[in-house]
Scaffold this motif. Structure first.
Motif, PDB file in Angstrom:
ATOM      1  N   PRO A  17       0.085  21.634   1.239  1.00  0.00           N
ATOM      2  CA  PRO A  17       0.911  20.464   1.706  1.00  0.00           C
ATOM      3  C   PRO A  17       2.189  21.124   2.610  1.00  0.00           C
ATOM      4  O   PRO A  17       2.657  21.907   2.407  1.00  0.00           O
ATOM      5  N   GLY A  18       2.382  20.352   3.966  1.00  0.00           N
ATOM      6  CA  GLY A  18       3.347  21.025   4.704  1.00  0.00           C
ATOM      7  C   GLY A  18       2.964  21.539   6.044  1.00  0.00           C
ATOM      8  O   GLY A  18       3.501  21.551   6.995  1.00  0.00           O
ATOM      9  N   LEU A  19       1.617  21.898   5.788  1.00  0.00           N
ATOM     10  CA  LEU A  19       1.133  22.747   6.997  1.00  0.00           C
ATOM     11  C   LEU A  19       1.035  21.993   8.270  1.00  0.00           C
ATOM     12  O   LEU A  19       1.254  22.650   9.267  1.00  0.00           O
ATOM     13  N   ARG A  20       0.680  20.738   8.162  1.00  0.00           N
ATOM     14  CA  ARG A  20       0.102  19.849   9.287  1.00  0.00           C
ATOM     15  C   ARG A  20       1.577  19.673   9.873  1.00  0.00           C
ATOM     16  O   ARG A  20       1.625  19.667  11.122  1.00  0.00           O
ATOM     17  N   ASP A  21       2.608  19.368   9.352  1.00  0.00           N
ATOM     18  CA  ASP A  21       3.925  19.246   9.739  1.00  0.00           C
ATOM     19  C   ASP A  21       4.448  20.361  10.564  1.00  0.00           C
ATOM     20  O   ASP A  21       5.336  20.058  11.482  1.00  0.00           O
ATOM     21  N   ARG A  22       3.977  21.436  10.182  1.00  0.00           N
ATOM     22  CA  ARG A  22       4.643  22.908  11.140  1.00  0.00           C
ATOM     23  C   ARG A  22       3.650  23.026  12.426  1.00  0.00           C
ATOM     24  O   ARG A  22       4.132  23.457  13.283  1.00  0.00           O
ATOM     25  N   LEU A  23       2.588  22.201  12.413  1.00  0.00           N
ATOM     26  CA  LEU A  23       1.648  22.425  13.543  1.00  0.00           C
ATOM     27  C   LEU A  23       1.557  21.224  14.529  1.00  0.00           C
ATOM     28  O   LEU A  23       1.202  21.583  15.687  1.00  0.00           O
ATOM     29  N   LEU A  24       1.860  20.094  13.985  1.00  0.00           N
ATOM     30  CA  LEU A  24       1.597  18.883  14.746  1.00  0.00           C
ATOM     31  C   LEU A  24       2.814  18.277  15.276  1.00  0.00           C
ATOM     32  O   LEU A  24       3.706  18.186  13.922  1.00  0.00           O
ATOM     33  N   ASP A  25       2.947  17.517  16.006  1.00  0.00           N
ATOM     34  CA  ASP A  25       4.102  16.729  16.434  1.00  0.00           C
ATOM     35  C   ASP A  25       3.945  15.344  15.526  1.00  0.00           C
ATOM     36  O   ASP A  25       2.649  14.999  15.054  1.00  0.00           O
ATOM     37  N   GLU A  26       4.805  14.332  15.803  1.00  0.00           N
ATOM     38  CA  GLU A  26       4.851  12.947  15.182  1.00  0.00           C
ATOM     39  C   GLU A  26       3.517  12.180  15.903  1.00  0.00           C
ATOM     40  O   GLU A  26       3.239  11.355  15.344  1.00  0.00           O
ATOM     41  N   GLN A  27       3.255  12.372  17.095  1.00  0.00           N
ATOM     42  CA  GLN A  27       1.966  11.761  17.686  1.00  0.00           C
ATOM     43  C   GLN A  27       0.586  12.630  17.366  1.00  0.00           C
ATOM     44  O   GLN A  27      -0.287  12.164  17.637  1.00  0.00           O
ATOM     45  N   GLY A  28       0.757  13.465  16.432  1.00  0.00           N
ATOM     46  CA  GLY A  28      -0.382  14.159  16.160  1.00  0.00           C
ATOM     47  C   GLY A  28      -1.077  14.994  17.067  1.00  0.00           C
ATOM     48  O   GLY A  28      -2.277  15.476  16.801  1.00  0.00           O
TER      49      GLY A  28
END
Length: 120
Positions: A68-79
Motif C-alpha cells: 500500500p502507498g506505492l500507487r500514490d508514489r507513481l501516479l498523480d491524481e488523474q491516474g
C-alpha cells in the motif's frame, strides 16, 4: 544460454567433468519489477518483486495491493504516471510505447526510475 558447474568425479580426485545447467532465470512466466531505492521502504526492502498483470497500470495496481502507498508514489491524481517517474518495460520507456496501457508479457522486466535532480 547455458551455464556450467563443476561435478567432482569421485573415482579420481584430480578429474573433473563439466555438466551444463541452465542459468538461474525467471522461468515461471512472471514479470520482474525492479524497485528503486527510495521506494524500497514500501516493499519491505525488496529490490525486485514479481507481477502477473497484463499492463503497466495493472502492475501498479497489483503492487499497490501488496504494498500500500506505492500507487500514490507513481501516479498523480488523474491516474497518470507522474512526470518525474520513468517506467521502462525491458529497455523501452513506456511514454514511447503505449504509456500506462503498455502490455506486459511473461518474463518482461519493468524498471521504475525516479528522475534525478541537481547539478553544479
Amino acid at each position: 544460454m547455458m551455464g556450467f558447474f563443476v561435478v567432482s568425479d569421485l573415482s579420481s580426485p584430480l578429474t573433473r567433468r563439466y555438466e551444463s545447467k541452465p542459468k538461474r532465470g525467471n522461468y515461471h512466466n512472471m514479470a520482474t519489477v525492479f524497485i528503486p531505492t527510495p521506494l524500497r521502504r514500501l516493499t519491505g526492502g525488496q529490490s525486485k518483486v514479481e507481477a502477473t498483470a497484463a499492463s503497466v497500470l495493472a502492475v501498479i495496481g497489483e503492487l499497490d495491493a501488496a504494498f500500500p502507498g506505492l500507487r500514490d508514489r507513481l501516479l498523480d491524481e488523474q491516474g497518470e504516471v507522474k512526470r518525474f517517474i520513468n517506467i521502462f518495460v525491458n529497455d523501452d520507456e513506456i511514454r514511447t510505447l503505449h504509456g500506462k496501457d503498455t502490455a506486459i508479457g511473461p518474463n518482461d522486466r519493468i524498471s521504475i526510475v525516479p528522475a534525478m535532480a541537481g547539478g553544479c
